[in-house]
Design a protein around this motif. Sequence first.
Motif, PDB file in Angstrom:
ATOM      1  N   ALA A 259      37.456  20.093  15.978  1.00 32.91           N
ATOM      2  CA  ALA A 259      37.044  19.119  14.982  1.00 32.91           C
ATOM      3  C   ALA A 259      37.411  19.631  13.600  1.00 32.91           C
ATOM      4  O   ALA A 259      37.439  20.821  13.348  1.00 32.91           O
ATOM      5  CB  ALA A 259      35.537  18.895  15.067  1.00 32.91           C
ATOM      6  N   GLY A 260      37.695  18.704  12.705  1.00 35.43           N
ATOM      7  CA  GLY A 260      37.926  19.107  11.323  1.00 35.43           C
ATOM      8  C   GLY A 260      39.390  19.082  10.945  1.00 35.43           C
ATOM      9  O   GLY A 260      40.261  18.693  11.702  1.00 35.43           O
ATOM     10  N   TRP A 261      39.680  19.555   9.748  1.00 34.07           N
ATOM     11  CA  TRP A 261      41.007  19.423   9.175  1.00 34.07           C
ATOM     12  C   TRP A 261      42.069  20.198   9.915  1.00 34.07           C
ATOM     13  O   TRP A 261      43.216  19.822   9.945  1.00 34.07           O
ATOM     14  CB  TRP A 261      40.975  19.793   7.706  1.00 34.07           C
ATOM     15  N   ALA A 262      41.739  21.313  10.556  1.00 34.24           N
ATOM     16  CA  ALA A 262      42.754  22.139  11.216  1.00 34.24           C
ATOM     17  C   ALA A 262      43.294  21.488  12.474  1.00 34.24           C
ATOM     18  O   ALA A 262      44.356  21.846  12.944  1.00 34.24           O
ATOM     19  CB  ALA A 262      42.178  23.508  11.551  1.00 34.24           C
ATOM     20  N   ALA A 263      42.577  20.513  13.047  1.00 37.36           N
ATOM     21  CA  ALA A 263      42.982  19.922  14.309  1.00 37.36           C
ATOM     22  C   ALA A 263      43.904  18.721  14.123  1.00 37.36           C
ATOM     23  O   ALA A 263      44.378  18.164  15.089  1.00 37.36           O
ATOM     24  CB  ALA A 263      41.746  19.507  15.108  1.00 37.36           C
ATOM     25  N   GLU A 264      44.194  18.319  12.914  1.00 40.94           N
ATOM     26  CA  GLU A 264      45.007  17.140  12.677  1.00 40.94           C
ATOM     27  C   GLU A 264      46.487  17.447  12.889  1.00 40.94           C
ATOM     28  O   GLU A 264      46.965  18.528  12.579  1.00 40.94           O
ATOM     29  CB  GLU A 264      44.779  16.630  11.248  1.00 40.94           C
ATOM     30  N   PHE A 265      47.212  16.453  13.406  1.00 43.03           N
ATOM     31  CA  PHE A 265      48.653  16.589  13.533  1.00 43.03           C
ATOM     32  C   PHE A 265      49.262  16.510  12.140  1.00 43.03           C
ATOM     33  O   PHE A 265      48.801  15.755  11.286  1.00 43.03           O
ATOM     34  CB  PHE A 265      49.222  15.487  14.433  1.00 43.03           C
ATOM     35  N   ARG A 266      50.287  17.330  11.938  1.00 39.66           N
ATOM     36  CA  ARG A 266      50.972  17.348  10.648  1.00 39.66           C
ATOM     37  C   ARG A 266      52.429  17.699  10.889  1.00 39.66           C
ATOM     38  O   ARG A 266      52.805  18.130  11.981  1.00 39.66           O
ATOM     39  CB  ARG A 266      50.304  18.354   9.691  1.00 39.66           C
ATOM     40  N   SER A 267      53.239  17.535   9.886  1.00 36.83           N
ATOM     41  CA  SER A 267      54.655  17.858   9.973  1.00 36.83           C
ATOM     42  C   SER A 267      54.854  19.337   9.631  1.00 36.83           C
ATOM     43  O   SER A 267      54.436  19.791   8.569  1.00 36.83           O
ATOM     44  CB  SER A 267      55.445  16.973   9.008  1.00 36.83           C
ATOM     45  N   TRP A 268      55.479  20.079  10.543  1.00 34.63           N
ATOM     46  CA  TRP A 268      55.797  21.488  10.342  1.00 34.63           C
ATOM     47  C   TRP A 268      57.300  21.605  10.114  1.00 34.63           C
ATOM     48  O   TRP A 268      58.089  20.962  10.787  1.00 34.63           O
ATOM     49  CB  TRP A 268      55.402  22.305  11.576  1.00 34.63           C
ATOM     50  N   THR A 269      57.705  22.462   9.182  1.00 31.59           N
ATOM     51  CA  THR A 269      59.120  22.630   8.840  1.00 31.59           C
ATOM     52  C   THR A 269      59.509  24.094   9.022  1.00 31.59           C
ATOM     53  O   THR A 269      58.770  24.990   8.621  1.00 31.59           O
ATOM     54  CB  THR A 269      59.362  22.214   7.368  1.00 31.59           C
ATOM     55  N   ASP A 270      60.695  24.305   9.630  1.00 32.29           N
ATOM     56  CA  ASP A 270      61.163  25.677   9.790  1.00 32.29           C
ATOM     57  C   ASP A 270      62.157  26.014   8.681  1.00 32.29           C
ATOM     58  O   ASP A 270      62.419  25.190   7.784  1.00 32.29           O
ATOM     59  CB  ASP A 270      61.743  25.912  11.193  1.00 32.29           C
ATOM     60  N   LEU A 271      62.713  27.226   8.715  1.00 32.12           N
ATOM     61  CA  LEU A 271      63.626  27.689   7.675  1.00 32.12           C
ATOM     62  C   LEU A 271      64.938  26.907   7.636  1.00 32.12           C
ATOM     63  O   LEU A 271      65.644  26.928   6.631  1.00 32.12           O
ATOM     64  CB  LEU A 271      63.915  29.189   7.844  1.00 32.12           C
ATOM     65  N   GLN A 272      65.266  26.206   8.719  1.00 32.15           N
ATOM     66  CA  GLN A 272      66.499  25.401   8.775  1.00 32.15           C
ATOM     67  C   GLN A 272      66.209  23.936   8.430  1.00 32.15           C
ATOM     68  O   GLN A 272      67.023  23.063   8.694  1.00 32.15           O
ATOM     69  CB  GLN A 272      67.151  25.530  10.149  1.00 32.15           C
ATOM     70  N   ASP A 273      65.034  23.691   7.876  1.00 28.91           N
ATOM     71  CA  ASP A 273      64.589  22.365   7.447  1.00 28.91           C
ATOM     72  C   ASP A 273      64.442  21.372   8.607  1.00 28.91           C
ATOM     73  O   ASP A 273      64.530  20.164   8.423  1.00 28.91           O
ATOM     74  CB  ASP A 273      65.515  21.801   6.364  1.00 28.91           C
ATOM     75  N   ARG A 274      64.206  21.896   9.827  1.00 26.76           N
ATOM     76  CA  ARG A 274      63.902  21.029  10.970  1.00 26.76           C
ATOM     77  C   ARG A 274      62.400  20.769  10.968  1.00 26.76           C
ATOM     78  O   ARG A 274      61.613  21.655  10.636  1.00 26.76           O
ATOM     79  CB  ARG A 274      64.332  21.690  12.282  1.00 26.76           C
ATOM     80  N   ARG A 275      62.003  19.560  11.353  1.00 26.31           N
ATOM     81  CA  ARG A 275      60.592  19.164  11.315  1.00 26.31           C
ATOM     82  C   ARG A 275      60.103  18.795  12.709  1.00 26.31           C
ATOM     83  O   ARG A 275      60.860  18.291  13.531  1.00 26.31           O
ATOM     84  CB  ARG A 275      60.389  17.977  10.385  1.00 26.31           C
ATOM     85  N   ILE A 276      58.787  19.037  12.912  1.00 24.38           N
ATOM     86  CA  ILE A 276      58.151  18.672  14.171  1.00 24.38           C
ATOM     87  C   ILE A 276      56.696  18.288  13.880  1.00 24.38           C
ATOM     88  O   ILE A 276      56.061  18.869  13.007  1.00 24.38           O
ATOM     89  CB  ILE A 276      58.216  19.830  15.201  1.00 24.38           C
ATOM     90  N   GLU A 277      56.216  17.282  14.579  1.00 25.50           N
ATOM     91  CA  GLU A 277      54.815  16.871  14.453  1.00 25.50           C
ATOM     92  C   GLU A 277      54.000  17.654  15.481  1.00 25.50           C
ATOM     93  O   GLU A 277      54.288  17.594  16.686  1.00 25.50           O
ATOM     94  CB  GLU A 277      54.648  15.365  14.709  1.00 25.50           C
ATOM     95  N   ALA A 278      53.020  18.384  15.010  1.00 26.41           N
ATOM     96  CA  ALA A 278      52.181  19.199  15.893  1.00 26.41           C
ATOM     97  C   ALA A 278      50.899  19.547  15.155  1.00 26.41           C
ATOM     98  O   ALA A 278      50.769  19.299  13.963  1.00 26.41           O
ATOM     99  CB  ALA A 278      52.919  20.469  16.317  1.00 26.41           C
ATOM    100  N   ARG A 279      49.966  20.121  15.892  1.00 23.92           N
ATOM    101  CA  ARG A 279      48.757  20.640  15.254  1.00 23.92           C
ATOM    102  C   ARG A 279      48.559  22.086  15.672  1.00 23.92           C
ATOM    103  O   ARG A 279      48.912  22.486  16.780  1.00 23.92           O
ATOM    104  CB  ARG A 279      47.534  19.797  15.568  1.00 23.92           C
ATOM    105  N   MET A 280      47.992  22.843  14.758  1.00 26.62           N
ATOM    106  CA  MET A 280      47.754  24.261  15.002  1.00 26.62           C
ATOM    107  C   MET A 280      46.496  24.415  15.845  1.00 26.62           C
ATOM    108  O   MET A 280      45.452  23.859  15.519  1.00 26.62           O
ATOM    109  CB  MET A 280      47.591  24.993  13.672  1.00 26.62           C
ATOM    110  N   VAL A 281      46.617  25.182  16.939  1.00 24.66           N
ATOM    111  CA  VAL A 281      45.456  25.433  17.791  1.00 24.66           C
ATOM    112  C   VAL A 281      45.103  26.909  17.875  1.00 24.66           C
ATOM    113  O   VAL A 281      44.103  27.272  18.486  1.00 24.66           O
ATOM    114  CB  VAL A 281      45.638  24.846  19.219  1.00 24.66           C
ATOM    115  N   GLY A 282      45.907  27.771  17.257  1.00 21.96           N
ATOM    116  CA  GLY A 282      45.569  29.187  17.288  1.00 21.96           C
ATOM    117  C   GLY A 282      46.704  30.055  16.794  1.00 21.96           C
ATOM    118  O   GLY A 282      47.709  29.568  16.295  1.00 21.96           O
ATOM    119  N   MET A 283      46.480  31.363  16.920  1.00 25.30           N
ATOM    120  CA  MET A 283      47.482  32.362  16.560  1.00 25.30           C
ATOM    121  C   MET A 283      47.592  33.343  17.721  1.00 25.30           C
ATOM    122  O   MET A 283      46.590  33.671  18.346  1.00 25.30           O
ATOM    123  CB  MET A 283      47.063  33.133  15.303  1.00 25.30           C
TER     124      MET A 283
END
Length: 189
Positions: free
Chosen positions: A7-31
């Motif tokens: 729950a909360g802001w960390a669980a939302e899907f967002r656009s992630w960008t890598d160093l080659q400017d490629r984008r993906i929609e995902a949400r962070m679930v851990g490290m």
Amino acid sequence: MILIPAAGWAAEFRSWTDLQDRRIEARMVGMEGESVVLELKDGRKVPYPLEKLSEADGKYALGVQQAAVGKSEANFDNPWPERIKFGEDPEIVTVEEDAEEKRFVYESAHYRYECDVRLSKSVVKGFAVMFEATHLFCRTLPLGIDGGEPEGGKLVIRLFEQYDDYIEAGGIPDSAGTFLGGEGVVMVP
């Protein structure tokens, strides 16, 4: 792996960008080590090295991790305390008292108490003893919990004179208090 609350802001899907400017929609679930674990929209969980993320997304991932374990170093390896004693007399500071706006703000060492009615210092001190003791208790246990992100350096406690106002603000019916995780706020009727 450090898991992020669902729950909360960390669980939302967002656009992630890598160093080659490629984008993906995902949400962070851990490290996992030096990788962020991203959950894709199809449910797959993929570790992605922090060093390959854009600078902004790398900082975002580290900020989410820091919020998940607290700003101070995690204390998972500390021994369980035999007892915890809070014997302080918390200092109370009156920050604001505006009767017209029905806004009264008081502070103790770690908390800001926001209320819709003026409170005596002894009442605020009673709340401060309870919350400051709980803060010490949570910080001492080897669980790595911190109570959320402080607003202006203080954790927020909203106090309501009327139970209906508490419910209207999002309090749980028939409860003596509510923690709003998404806002990092405790509400007490």
